[in-house]
Design an enzyme around this catalytic site. Structure first.
Site, PDB file in Angstrom:
ATOM      1  N   HIS A 276       0.809  -1.218   0.000  1.00 30.67           N
ATOM      2  CA  HIS A 276       0.000   0.000   0.000  1.00 30.67           C
ATOM      3  C   HIS A 276       0.839   1.264   0.000  1.00 30.67           C
ATOM      4  O   HIS A 276       0.287   2.365   0.007  1.00 30.67           O
ATOM      5  CB  HIS A 276      -0.927   0.009   1.221  1.00 30.67           C
ATOM      6  CG  HIS A 276      -0.211  -0.282   2.509  1.00 30.67           C
ATOM      7  ND1 HIS A 276       0.347   0.710   3.261  1.00 30.67           N
ATOM      8  CD2 HIS A 276       0.052  -1.438   3.148  1.00 30.67           C
ATOM      9  CE1 HIS A 276       0.920   0.169   4.336  1.00 30.67           C
ATOM     10  NE2 HIS A 276       0.761  -1.125   4.289  1.00 30.67           N
ATOM     11  N   CYS A 277       2.178   1.155  -0.004  1.00 30.42           N
ATOM     12  CA  CYS A 277       3.019   2.359   0.040  1.00 30.42           C
ATOM     13  C   CYS A 277       4.025   2.432  -1.093  1.00 30.42           C
ATOM     14  O   CYS A 277       4.036   3.398  -1.854  1.00 30.42           O
ATOM     15  CB  CYS A 277       3.766   2.434   1.385  1.00 30.42           C
ATOM     16  SG  CYS A 277       2.735   2.947   2.775  1.00 30.42           S
ATOM     17  N   ILE A 278       4.901   1.425  -1.201  1.00 25.97           N
ATOM     18  CA  ILE A 278       6.050   1.524  -2.099  1.00 25.97           C
ATOM     19  C   ILE A 278       5.635   1.787  -3.551  1.00 25.97           C
ATOM     20  O   ILE A 278       6.207   2.651  -4.212  1.00 25.97           O
ATOM     21  CB  ILE A 278       6.938   0.272  -1.994  1.00 25.97           C
ATOM     22  CG1 ILE A 278       7.390   0.046  -0.542  1.00 25.97           C
ATOM     23  CG2 ILE A 278       8.155   0.402  -2.902  1.00 25.97           C
ATOM     24  CD1 ILE A 278       8.155   1.186   0.064  1.00 25.97           C
ATOM     25  N   ASP A 281       3.394   5.625  -3.516  1.00 27.99           N
ATOM     26  CA  ASP A 281       3.916   6.927  -3.105  1.00 27.99           C
ATOM     27  C   ASP A 281       4.695   7.681  -4.181  1.00 27.99           C
ATOM     28  O   ASP A 281       4.640   8.921  -4.222  1.00 27.99           O
ATOM     29  CB  ASP A 281       4.759   6.766  -1.841  1.00 27.99           C
ATOM     30  CG  ASP A 281       3.918   6.357  -0.646  1.00 27.99           C
ATOM     31  OD1 ASP A 281       2.678   6.299  -0.805  1.00 27.99           O
ATOM     32  OD2 ASP A 281       4.466   6.072   0.430  1.00 27.99           O
TER      33      ASP A 281
END
Length: 440
Positions: A276-278, A281
């Protein structure tokens, strides 16, 4: 004494005396661990989520996150300081409100801040003087000041005078048992000195070190830098992996050798990137940069390199199958692991789903096994994890390892499989049957 000082001092006093009541909006992989940690530190915590299933689970003492044992939820409930609800009206009783809601992106790779906006509107509907709101959801620099603050101040209450607002990014690393939550420093930036100070004082309950920065935007940028750093370095080693393939070199041997240098090098592994981030973002940062007529070409290139890895893996697999022996009819592929990383039960933004989609386009029959992910959705269809039996392994033309869960017996996998394509170097300790193994 000014009104600002009165309100700030009253709230800071409640924080210091540990009498401040807390609300946590969002009970996912960030919100639930935060709520439990606060209860364990003596806080009275009300959790809020739109999912009735999650609310029922917490109130019944069940955990839906693998990293959190049910006993921890039950112990927190037993204190009488933990409650879960779908009713946002409980926000009015909270002195400190954490916002831990999703921040996905659209199909066009643009930020989707709808969950943050909805949370801010719910807070505004129950806002009162003397509350501190801390946004933890990862987003682009400016989110706190440009989205959350105007919604809150539309009530007539002013940030820095009547209410207080800060951003303190989550630093959750699912599956990582090396660092406990209180060992990971928390970065925080408030909209004004009072907001930063009160937030810093409260967050000291959660960690050994709080790092104050000059503004919410500085804290937001810090979080994006951390994740973009990983994405760029993974992209670098992914390109090296593709070059090593052409040169007949083993990228795993090379990265391991480079990692022996005690300075100037950080080891990253090649492979597909998810979560959910890498993978999200970099697009948040690149999108915001365009507002300033600035193009993050380097970051966007790295994101594209990583997004192309599922295509590269499928092409390599198809070539390896073709080279091994002719196949009559459709090849059968057993995908091992679909979670976005090792030893987690989270398949959000998992690139394994893309790999399975691409294999299907090549008319291959695909089944998967993941000990932690019971089902995924591929092209809108629900696909269930299959029990990992010898018969399942032996029936596959190839076992494709996409996630290297540590509970899997890879020696047994190689022993029973006719061919293994290992994208994670999970079979590095397997000594026999290595002629069956193709590595990324």
């Amino acid at each position: 004494m000014t009104m600002t000082t009165d309100v700030a001092q009253t709230l800071e006093g409640r924080v210091t005396e540990a009498t401040a009541k807390v609300a946590v909006m969002g009970m996912g992989y960030v919100g639930l661990p935060l709520a439990l940690a606060l209860v364990e530190r003596g806080c009275d915590v009300q959790t809020i989520d739109v999912s009735p299933e999650k609310v029922r689970a917490v109130n019944a003492g069940r955990s839906y996150i693998r990293d959190i044992p049910a006993e921890v939820v039950q112990d927190c409930l037993a204190t009488g300081r933990l409650r879960a609800t779908t009713d946002a009206s409980v926000l009015v009783d909270a002195d400190v409100i954490f916002v831990c809601v999703p921040t996905p992106f659209t199909l066009q790779k643009e930020p989707d801040t709808s969950y943050i906006r909805d949370a801010a509107r719910q807070i505004a509907a129950h806002l009162r003087v003397g509350q501190l709101i801390i946004l933890r959801s990862t987003s682009y620099p400016g989110t706190t000041e440009e989205i959350v603050r105007p919604i809150l101040e539309s009530t007539g209450l002013e940030v820095g005078r009547d209410i207080f607002l800060a951003f303190a990014p989550e630093r959750v690393d699912p599956g990582n048992t090396r660092f406990t939550a209180d060992e990971v420093p928390i970065v925080v930036g408030g909209c004004d000195p009072a907001s930063t100070g009160i937030a810093e004082r409260f967050l000291e309950r959660l960690t050994k070190q709080v790092i104050p920065v000059s503004s919410p935007a500085a804290a937001e940028m810090t979080k994006l830098l951390e994740n973009v750093f990983r994405n760029v370095n993974i992209a670098l080693v992914n390109q090296v992996a593709q070059l090593c393939d052409r040169m007949g070199l083993d990228v795993w041997e090379i990265t391991s050798a480079a990692a022996t240098k005690p300075y100037g090098f950080m080891a990253f592994s090649p492979g597909i990137v998810g979560g959910h981030c890498i993978p999200v973002d970099p697009y948040y940062l690149a999108w915001k940069a365009r507002e300033y007529d600035f193009h993050m070409d380097f970051i966007e290139l790295a994101a594209r390199v990583n997004e192309e890895m599922p295509f590269y893996i499928v092409n390599r697999l198809a070539a390896a199958l073709h080279d091994s022996s002719p196949h009559n009819g459709r090849e059968r592929i057993l995908v091992l692991g679909v979670a976005f990383k090792r030893d987690v039960d989270d398949a959000r933004y998992s690139p394994a789903v893309k790999v399975i989609e691409l294999l299907g386009r090549r008319k291959m029959d695909v089944v998967f096994h993941d000990p932690y992910v019971p089902e995924i959705h591929v092209n809108g269809d629900r696909v269930l994890s299959q029990p990992l039996t010898r018969e399942l392994i032996q029936s596959a033309d190839c076992v494709l390892i996409l996630t290297d869960h540590s509970c899997v017996d890879y020696e047994a996998i190689v022993d029973d499989a006719s061919m293994v394509f290992d994208t994670r170097n999970a079979t590095r300790r397997v000594s026999s049957g290595r002629e069956k193994i193709t590595k990324l």
